[in-house]
Design a protein around this motif. Structure first.
Motif, short mmCIF file in Angstrom:
data_model
loop_
_atom_site.label_atom_id
_atom_site.label_comp_id
_atom_site.label_asym_id
_atom_site.label_seq_id
_atom_site.Cartn_x
_atom_site.Cartn_y
_atom_site.Cartn_z
N ARG A 102 30.70 48.72 57.49
CA ARG A 102 30.26 47.93 56.34
C ARG A 102 28.89 48.46 55.93
N PHE A 103 28.81 49.02 54.73
CA PHE A 103 27.57 49.65 54.30
C PHE A 103 26.90 48.82 53.21
N ILE A 104 25.61 48.54 53.43
CA ILE A 104 24.82 47.82 52.43
C ILE A 104 24.17 48.85 51.53
N ILE A 105 24.59 48.87 50.28
CA ILE A 105 24.08 49.83 49.31
C ILE A 105 22.88 49.20 48.62
N THR A 106 21.71 49.81 48.81
CA THR A 106 20.49 49.25 48.24
C THR A 106 20.38 49.59 46.76
N ASP A 107 19.51 48.84 46.06
CA ASP A 107 19.26 49.09 44.63
C ASP A 107 20.58 49.19 43.87
N SER A 108 21.41 48.18 44.00
CA SER A 108 22.73 48.21 43.37
C SER A 108 23.15 46.83 42.91
N VAL A 109 23.98 46.80 41.87
CA VAL A 109 24.64 45.58 41.43
C VAL A 109 26.10 45.94 41.14
N SER A 110 26.96 44.94 41.17
CA SER A 110 28.38 45.20 40.89
C SER A 110 28.93 44.09 40.02
N VAL A 111 29.78 44.48 39.09
CA VAL A 111 30.34 43.58 38.08
C VAL A 111 31.84 43.80 38.03
N VAL A 112 32.60 42.72 37.90
CA VAL A 112 34.05 42.82 37.74
C VAL A 112 34.37 43.10 36.28
N LEU A 113 35.13 44.16 36.03
CA LEU A 113 35.50 44.57 34.68
C LEU A 113 36.77 43.84 34.23
N PRO A 114 37.09 43.91 32.93
CA PRO A 114 38.33 43.28 32.45
C PRO A 114 39.58 43.79 33.17
N SER A 115 39.52 44.98 33.74
CA SER A 115 40.66 45.53 34.49
C SER A 115 40.91 44.79 35.78
N GLY A 116 39.94 43.97 36.22
CA GLY A 116 40.04 43.30 37.51
C GLY A 116 39.40 44.08 38.63
N LYS A 117 39.01 45.33 38.35
CA LYS A 117 38.29 46.13 39.33
C LYS A 117 36.80 46.07 39.03
N ALA A 118 36.00 46.68 39.91
CA ALA A 118 34.54 46.55 39.79
C ALA A 118 33.90 47.86 39.39
N VAL A 119 32.75 47.75 38.73
CA VAL A 119 31.88 48.89 38.52
C VAL A 119 30.65 48.66 39.39
N LEU A 120 30.28 49.70 40.12
CA LEU A 120 29.07 49.67 40.95
C LEU A 120 27.97 50.40 40.20
N PHE A 121 26.91 49.69 39.84
CA PHE A 121 25.73 50.29 39.22
C PHE A 121 24.68 50.51 40.30
N VAL A 122 24.17 51.72 40.41
CA VAL A 122 23.07 52.01 41.32
C VAL A 122 21.94 52.64 40.52
N ILE A 215 31.56 54.33 39.49
CA ILE A 215 30.17 54.20 39.95
C ILE A 215 29.28 54.77 38.85
N VAL A 216 28.24 54.02 38.50
CA VAL A 216 27.34 54.44 37.42
C VAL A 216 25.91 54.46 37.95
N VAL A 217 25.28 55.61 37.85
CA VAL A 217 23.86 55.75 38.18
C VAL A 217 23.06 55.48 36.91
N LEU A 218 22.29 54.39 36.91
CA LEU A 218 21.65 53.91 35.69
C LEU A 218 20.33 54.60 35.38
N HIS A 219 20.13 54.90 34.11
CA HIS A 219 18.84 55.30 33.55
C HIS A 219 18.72 54.57 32.21
N ALA A 220 18.46 53.26 32.27
CA ALA A 220 18.48 52.43 31.07
C ALA A 220 17.11 51.85 30.80
#
Length: 308
Positions: A102-122, A215-220
């Motif tokens: 079980r890995f804790i990914i730091t500096d990350s958020v996750s959101v459930v998409l309309p597909s029912g799957k998740a996107v992981l933003f880091v 998985i999306v690496v953010l620069h926003a």
């Protein structure tokens, strides 16, 4: 008393009559510690506490009968006053979790998409993760994690199985993007606090785990233009995720006086390699660097989910 943190059972012993252990159930601790609940399960970590005005770890024994044991001196954890015990426990739990895959990914958020799957933003601090989460909440999409995300590998795919449930965000997001975000409290500096623990959809989803679709690496940033993307493939997937998967293990999430140097056992190394290998094979071409303003990135990610 035993607390489950990210699915890892921590047994508290020692001098606990001043609210020390209960502080880890509070809002500040839950901003960084994933899924903190009272538990009755088998012990993974023993934490013996001695009272003191400063924080220090003066004993650490690893992997004795499968348990990591620590002796610490500390006052009661608190925001702005004594934050070190929370970040120490996060590091200790990250190590114990890695032994279980079980890995804790730091500096990350996750959101459930309309597909029912998740996107992981880091992304590194101040790259838009909290704002993206606030936009998702305003769109009534379940937010699974707000600061640290717990992942497992199942059949070569990543699944979100836990995460932090306190979101702290800049209220300017409402004015700039014309949205409304429900919140529960305000920090000393004026940032808003949303407690998502009570979201029944989130609880149900995390009980079974949610497959990560991309998985999306953010620069926003607020003053950026429309979204643009660059796909990440092959070895660069492993190289990019190495930081976010090992930062807590290696003490890169700083706390005073200094983070512990925790040993990487063979078991942890094997699990980590399996995690990175599965990610690079399954998400090559489904991992992106994203540039632009927060709403443009969020809307284009949702659109990509519809096309898949």
């Amino acid at each position: 008393m035993v607390l489950s943190v990210a699915g890892i059972n921590v047994k508290f012993t020692g001098l606990l009559d001043d609210g020390f252990k209960e502080a880890f159930l509070g809002t500040f601790a839950r901003r960084y510690l994933p899924d903190v609940f009272p538990s009755e399960g088998d012990t993974d970590i023993i934490l013996e506490r001695f009272k003191g005005g400063s924080f220090r770890v003066f004993s650490a024994i690893y992997d004795h009968n499968g348990v990591d044991s620590y002796k610490i001196e500390s006052s009661v954890p608190s925001a702005y006053g004594n934050e070190a015990p929370v970040f120490f426990l996060l590091q200790a739990v990250a190590r114990a979790g890695a032994k279980k895959g079980r890995f804790i990914i730091t500096d990350s958020v996750s959101v459930v998409l309309p597909s029912g799957k998740a996107v992981l933003f880091v992304g590194y601090p101040h790259t838009g993760k909290s704002t993206i989460s606030a936009i998702a909440l305003s769109s009534d999409l379940p937010v699974l994690s707000t600061e640290n995300t717990v992942l497992e590998v199942r059949q070569e795919k990543l699944f979100v199985v836990g995460g932090t449930d306190i979101l702290v965000y800049d209220p300017r997001v409402e004015e700039i993007y014309g949205i409304e975000v429900p919140y529960d409290d305000v920090t000393r500096s004026g940032y808003r606090i949303a407690d998502i623990r009570g979201d029944s959809r989130r609880r149900t989803l995390l009980r079974r785990g949610v497959e990560v679709e991309m998985i999306v690496v953010l620069h926003a940033a607020f003053n950026c233009g429309q979204a643009s993307y660059a796909a990440i493939r092959g070895r660069k997937v492993r190289k990019t995720l190495w930081y976010f998967a090992t930062a807590l293990l290696k003490g890169l999430d700083y706390y005073e006086p200094l983070p512990l140097h925790m040993p990487m056992s063979e078991e942890i190394s094997d699990n980590l390699w399996g995690f990175l290998k599965a990610t690079s094979e399954s998400y090559s071409g489904r991992m992106y660097e994203a540039f632009g303003n927060h709403r443009a990135i969020f809307e284009s990610v949702v659109e990509m989910s519809f096309r898949k």
